[in-house]
Design a protein around this motif. Structure first.
Motif, mmCIF file in Angstrom:
data_model
loop_
_atom_site.group_PDB
_atom_site.id
_atom_site.type_symbol
_atom_site.label_atom_id
_atom_site.label_comp_id
_atom_site.label_asym_id
_atom_site.label_seq_id
_atom_site.Cartn_x
_atom_site.Cartn_y
_atom_site.Cartn_z
ATOM 1 N N CYS A 252 0.850 -1.188 0.000
ATOM 2 C CA CYS A 252 0.000 0.000 0.000
ATOM 3 C C CYS A 252 0.889 1.243 0.000
ATOM 4 O O CYS A 252 1.803 1.359 0.818
ATOM 5 N N CYS B 120 0.251 3.192 3.610
ATOM 6 C CA CYS B 120 0.643 2.699 4.927
ATOM 7 C C CYS B 120 1.609 1.517 4.853
ATOM 8 O O CYS B 120 1.974 0.950 5.869
ATOM 9 N N TYR C 130 1.123 -1.435 4.053
ATOM 10 C CA TYR C 130 0.503 -2.718 4.358
ATOM 11 C C TYR C 130 0.635 -3.625 3.142
ATOM 12 O O TYR C 130 0.463 -3.179 2.016
ATOM 13 N N CYS D 104 -7.325 -1.336 0.845
ATOM 14 C CA CYS D 104 -6.306 -1.694 1.816
ATOM 15 C C CYS D 104 -6.947 -1.956 3.173
ATOM 16 O O CYS D 104 -7.662 -1.100 3.696
ATOM 17 N N CYS E 177 -5.578 0.844 5.878
ATOM 18 C CA CYS E 177 -5.956 2.257 5.926
ATOM 19 C C CYS E 177 -7.137 2.612 5.039
ATOM 20 O O CYS E 177 -7.604 3.744 5.049
HETATM 21 ZN ZN LIG Z 1 -2.904 1.165 3.416
#
Ligand SMILES: [Zn+2]
Length: 75
Positions: free
Chosen positions: A21, A24, A26, A39, A42
């Motif tokens: 991501c 963030c 992720y 995601c 976030c």
């Molecule tokens: Zn994210």
């Protein structure tokens, strides 16, 4: 009978991969036939680059099937 284009192989036989991501970092799991994934970390919408050949290929409907074509193009 035409030969299936290689660009749609990942749509007819979905594979899973992870993308980081951009918001963030992720690790988001993305199926190769999904247009976009939210995601879990976030809520950022991550776009897949799956549409490429579907957008312009005149055989796209026969290649991936009408239902999948509509899903990918939003029509
Ligand atoms: Zn994210």
């Amino acid at each position: 009978m035409f030969s299936k284009c290689p660009g749609a192989a990942n749509i007819r036989r979905p594979t899973i991969k992870t993308k980081d991501c951009p918001e963030c970092a992720y690790e988001v799991e993305v199926f190769s036939d999904e247009v976009q994934v939210k995601c879990p970390g976030c809520g950022f919408i991550i776009y897949n680059n799956v549409q490429s050949c579907i957008q312009w290929c005149r055989y796209a409907i026969e290649c991936v099937g009408e239902d999948k074509y509509k899903e990918l193009t939003g029509n």
